[in-house]
Design a protein around this motif. Sequence first.
Motif, mmCIF file in Angstrom:
data_model
loop_
_atom_site.group_PDB
_atom_site.id
_atom_site.type_symbol
_atom_site.label_atom_id
_atom_site.label_comp_id
_atom_site.label_asym_id
_atom_site.label_seq_id
_atom_site.Cartn_x
_atom_site.Cartn_y
_atom_site.Cartn_z
ATOM 1 N N ASN A 189 61.881 13.738 19.788
ATOM 2 C CA ASN A 189 61.475 14.476 21.135
ATOM 3 C C ASN A 189 60.459 15.570 20.567
ATOM 4 O OD1 ASN A 189 62.691 12.814 22.820
ATOM 5 N ND2 ASN A 189 64.700 14.252 22.378
ATOM 6 N N ALA A 190 60.906 16.421 19.323
ATOM 7 C CA ALA A 190 59.903 17.662 19.264
ATOM 8 C C ALA A 190 58.508 16.936 18.629
ATOM 9 C CB ALA A 190 60.483 18.094 18.035
ATOM 10 N N THR A 191 58.495 15.716 17.948
ATOM 11 C CA THR A 191 57.195 15.177 17.559
ATOM 12 C C THR A 191 56.447 14.857 18.695
ATOM 13 O OG1 THR A 191 58.180 14.832 15.543
ATOM 14 C CG2 THR A 191 56.257 13.607 16.052
ATOM 15 N N VAL A 208 63.510 23.469 24.971
ATOM 16 C CA VAL A 208 62.112 23.306 24.329
ATOM 17 C C VAL A 208 61.619 24.694 24.298
ATOM 18 C CG1 VAL A 208 59.940 21.980 24.197
ATOM 19 C CG2 VAL A 208 62.037 20.912 25.247
ATOM 20 N N ALA A 233 62.946 21.572 14.638
ATOM 21 C CA ALA A 233 61.638 22.075 14.626
ATOM 22 C C ALA A 233 60.764 21.159 13.913
ATOM 23 C CB ALA A 233 61.665 23.427 14.189
ATOM 24 N N VAL A 268 57.348 23.249 17.405
ATOM 25 C CA VAL A 268 58.000 23.026 18.583
ATOM 26 C C VAL A 268 59.459 22.962 18.344
ATOM 27 C CG1 VAL A 268 58.201 21.396 20.477
ATOM 28 C CG2 VAL A 268 56.063 21.628 19.777
ATOM 29 N N ARG A 269 60.315 23.901 18.817
ATOM 30 C CA ARG A 269 61.616 23.686 18.620
ATOM 31 C C ARG A 269 62.400 22.897 19.939
ATOM 32 N NH1 ARG A 269 65.797 26.959 20.040
ATOM 33 N NH2 ARG A 269 67.703 27.280 18.729
ATOM 34 N N VAL A 270 63.001 22.063 19.535
ATOM 35 C CA VAL A 270 63.841 21.284 20.573
ATOM 36 C C VAL A 270 65.483 21.429 20.069
ATOM 37 C CG1 VAL A 270 64.173 18.974 21.406
ATOM 38 C CG2 VAL A 270 62.068 19.829 20.930
#
Length: 447
Positions: free
Chosen positions: A67-69, A99, A140, A153-155
């Motif tokens: 999801n983060a990618t 997110v 991340a 991006v931190r999920v």
Amino acid sequence: MIWGKRHHTSAEQAEEVAQPYGMPLRRRVLGAIVGVTTLAVALFAVPFGISMARLYHDDTVAALGRNATWIAAAVPDEVMHNGVRTVPLPQGLPAQLTVGFFAGSGARLSGEGPANSRVAADARDGHVHEAIEDGSLAVAAPFPTDEGWVGAVRVAMPYDLVRGRIYEAWLVMTGLAVVVIGLAVVFALRQSARLAAPLEHLTRSAQALGSGDFSIRALRSDVREANAAGLALEATARRLGDMLERERAFSVDVSHQLRTQLTGMLLGLESAMGRPGADLTEAIGTAVARGERLQTTIEDLVRLTRGAPTSEPFDVRALIEEITGERRAAFAEAGRRLTVTVSGELPQVAASSAAVRQILLVLLDNAAIHGAGEVTVEVSDLGDALAVEVTDQGKGIDEGEDLFARSEGNGHGIGLALARSLAEAEGGRLILRRAAPAVFSLLLPAR
């Protein structure tokens, strides 16, 4: 009685048997099967539970990383440069995700999350990182731009959700383990009952045998060893019962034989004492002779009862001449004749002289009391056996009459029963070869 030695009563012995030492077999089998099953389940379930927890954790991390990618690839680069507070996220993300966009230093630029994130700062090396922050499992992913890796991006999702999934799996595994152990308990109860039942039956049979019950029967079960022990105990009980029955019958026969001779001696003395002018010296001499014969009979029977060795050879001809010589005078007083015929050399017999003497005495007494006329004793060699036949000239035996049965009604049974039992104990046979006139044949095995 020996002083200082305590004798256990039958009740105490029964109590000792009823309360044996050690753990009962049922409990041993139950504990062994349940214990082994529990240990096997634990050795399998604990590593499997740990592996499953790690698997769920890694699956969640992998999903968050994807999801983060995905978000990093779908969101415009302006998010990192202009500090946009509201960022349009791709459709289809799980609702429980949070997110956030973070600078290379770990400071939050926009979105949700802590003000500073260590896992976001670690992502500046260009790799995906994961950690547990503020009660959430965070992943991340580096945010790529034309200028390189400028942020991350931190999920994240609440770690309680991951932990709940792990606990649910553990709960299912625990339920399965309980079912397996329960099945093991049921199997152990049936198996312990199957193994313990024949042994408990053997215990009750042994107690019954100790109480004098020789009619016990072996219980057929699935345990071959218990069946063998039960059959052996049953055979032992049968042999003991037969032995005890023979001992009782032998005691009755012996008491009758001794009582008969003692009664004859007493009647002779009483008759002499009550008859005027009787020769008391002769009567006493006759009583002494009968007493000596009675003593010989007692010694022989005691020797036979004690199981004295019977392998010593003896002179059969001399024994027969001794017995007939003692009884010839009594037959002569009654106006009867006793003759002995011996054909050639006689073989040694595999029997005791005491048993042969008592058998011949019974046969001669039977001929004297119930027979008539001349009594003949014929001895002959049959090769592998020695035959001794006693014949008289009486009316013989009624058809259908069992002479060897232990019955005092006809006057025959007990003495002849004793003679037959002695003959069989020595490996020989005593039969009625002819009913009228009566011919008794004693067959003794030769050495």
